[in-house]
Design an enzyme around this catalytic site. Structure first.
Site, PDB file in Angstrom:
ATOM      1  N   HIS A  66       7.685  11.439  -2.900  1.00  0.00           N
ATOM      2  CA  HIS A  66       6.523  10.582  -3.137  1.00  0.00           C
ATOM      3  C   HIS A  66       5.318  11.441  -3.532  1.00  0.00           C
ATOM      4  O   HIS A  66       5.403  12.669  -3.598  1.00  0.00           O
ATOM      5  CB  HIS A  66       6.229   9.765  -1.877  1.00  0.00           C
ATOM      6  N   HIS A 125       4.488   8.186   6.214  1.00  0.00           N
ATOM      7  CA  HIS A 125       3.513   8.978   5.471  1.00  0.00           C
ATOM      8  C   HIS A 125       2.128   8.365   5.632  1.00  0.00           C
ATOM      9  O   HIS A 125       1.973   7.305   6.259  1.00  0.00           O
ATOM     10  CB  HIS A 125       3.908   9.106   3.998  1.00  0.00           C
ATOM     11  N   HIS A 137       8.705  -3.571   0.109  1.00  0.00           N
ATOM     12  CA  HIS A 137       7.545  -2.856  -0.437  1.00  0.00           C
ATOM     13  C   HIS A 137       7.202  -3.404  -1.822  1.00  0.00           C
ATOM     14  O   HIS A 137       6.999  -2.668  -2.783  1.00  0.00           O
ATOM     15  CB  HIS A 137       7.823  -1.346  -0.499  1.00  0.00           C
ATOM     16  N   ASP A 152       8.512   5.052   0.738  1.00  0.00           N
ATOM     17  CA  ASP A 152       7.963   5.226  -0.609  1.00  0.00           C
ATOM     18  C   ASP A 152       8.560   6.459  -1.271  1.00  0.00           C
ATOM     19  O   ASP A 152       8.442   7.568  -0.734  1.00  0.00           O
ATOM     20  CB  ASP A 152       6.441   5.376  -0.537  1.00  0.00           C
ATOM     21  N   ASP A 162      -1.184   1.714   3.709  1.00  0.00           N
ATOM     22  CA  ASP A 162      -0.333   0.547   3.938  1.00  0.00           C
ATOM     23  C   ASP A 162       0.840   0.839   4.865  1.00  0.00           C
ATOM     24  O   ASP A 162       1.630  -0.050   5.171  1.00  0.00           O
ATOM     25  CB  ASP A 162       0.165  -0.031   2.601  1.00  0.00           C
ATOM     26  N   HIS A 163       0.918   2.074   5.354  1.00  0.00           N
ATOM     27  CA  HIS A 163       1.992   2.431   6.280  1.00  0.00           C
ATOM     28  C   HIS A 163       1.486   2.841   7.658  1.00  0.00           C
ATOM     29  O   HIS A 163       2.290   3.030   8.561  1.00  0.00           O
ATOM     30  CB  HIS A 163       2.848   3.546   5.684  1.00  0.00           C
ATOM     31  N   HIS A 184      -0.218   7.070   3.502  1.00  0.00           N
ATOM     32  CA  HIS A 184      -0.873   6.047   2.697  1.00  0.00           C
ATOM     33  C   HIS A 184      -1.162   4.872   3.618  1.00  0.00           C
ATOM     34  O   HIS A 184      -0.337   4.494   4.462  1.00  0.00           O
ATOM     35  CB  HIS A 184       0.014   5.640   1.520  1.00  0.00           C
TER      36      HIS A 184
END
Length: 303
Positions: free
Chosen positions: A142, A62, A270, A212, A66-67, A64
């Site tokens: 999510h 996805h 995570h 997530d 941090d990914h 966000h």
């Protein structure tokens, strides 16, 4: 056949306590697949002695940061290092816009082609297969569209019984054919059935990756009976309200998911920046699912 995963990043949102944002490297028979690509993923590959140029598929769960914020940097470095073979990238459709605008304004034209396939968040689908693996995506629950991934080894041919090779003087060139089901006629004219000369191959192993998601149980059928499940465990259960507010899972809930899905092993990761010591999260998950381990960076887990 090698089937293992190396953790490159296990932190949520921000790098902290020497933990980096989400990224994992899957090694399937010495072929590399990258799962998520948080900031500094290419540094982690260098740090752990893993060759980025051997990666041929990248799966982004996805959008966000941090990914995926390490993705353009990794692709650019591969370009500068002379990569020419194609890269397959799977992720949300908007990811192409993100990549294109960064390459446009840096006036970067990659020396290698990118084959992009958009994932869907409204249902499961098979998105990739090779000689070694089948990859399926499935929706998670999510705050923005997010998918999990299931990596299943391809069923191998039957294994030949080694003692039969010498006993019957089976030529080397006949072995692949016997594995495929062809019978063998020995020098005396006797026909030996392929099933008598072989045994069943190992059952294909399965690795499921849930990045997530809030604990909604909606995706249980997609991860059932996996040999190893990676599941986010951002908070401990005393932070349940915060987990639900941010569409994340607690360590206790990750254990419950693993138990209900009847998986063999659980990896949790995570982790929120509020936890310097991860042992309490491990202990909490283990109260429900005993075969749980922490996704420690640099550690390789055999699936």
């Amino acid at each position: 056949m090698k089937f293992e995963v190396t953790i490159l990043g296990s932190s949520s949102s921000t790098p902290v306590f020497n933990r980096n944002p989400s990224a994992q490297l899957l090694n399937i028979n010495e072929k590399y697949i990258l799962i998520d690509c948080g900031e500094a993923t290419q540094n982690q590959l260098l740090h752990f002695g893993l060759k980025a140029n051997r990666i041929d598929q990248i799966f982004i769960s996805h959008l966000h940061g941090d990914h995926y914020l390490g993705l353009v940097g990794l692709l650019s470095s591969l370009h500068l290092n002379g990569r020419t073979k194609p890269m397959d990238i799977f992720g949300p459709s908007e990811l192409t816009e993100i990549m294109n605008i960064q390459f446009k304004h840096s006036q970067t034209e990659l020396k290698y082609p990118i084959n992009f396939r958009a994932t869907r968040s409204d249902g499961p689908e098979k998105i990739f297969q090779s000689y070694d693996v089948i990859v399926e995506s499935f929706p998670l629950d999510h705050r923005i569209p997010c998918t999990g991934f299931k990596f299943t080894e391809k069923q191998r041919l039957r294994k030949i019984i080694k003692s039969k090779i010498e006993e019957l003087s089976i030529p080397t060139e006949m072995i692949p054919l016997i594995k495929k089901g062809y019978n063998f006629t020995d020098k005396n004219g006797k026909v030996h059935q392929a099933e008598d000369l072989t045994i069943e191959a190992d059952k294909p192993k399965v690795y499921a990756y849930c990045s997530d998601t809030v604990c909604s149980w909606k995706y249980l059928s997609n991860i059932e009976n996996a040999d190893m499940l990676y599941h986010e465990s951002t908070f401990m259960h005393d932070m349940l309200s915060r987990a639900e507010e941010t569409f994340h899972t607690t360590a206790l809930q990750a254990g419950e998911i693993a138990q209900k899905a009847n998986v063999k092993k659980l990896l949790i990761g995570h982790f929120s920046a509020r936890y310097k010591d991860l042992q309490p999260l491990l202990e909490e998950a283990k109260t429900v699912f005993s075969d749980t381990q922490l996704a420690i960076e640099g550690k390789t887990f055999e699936i």
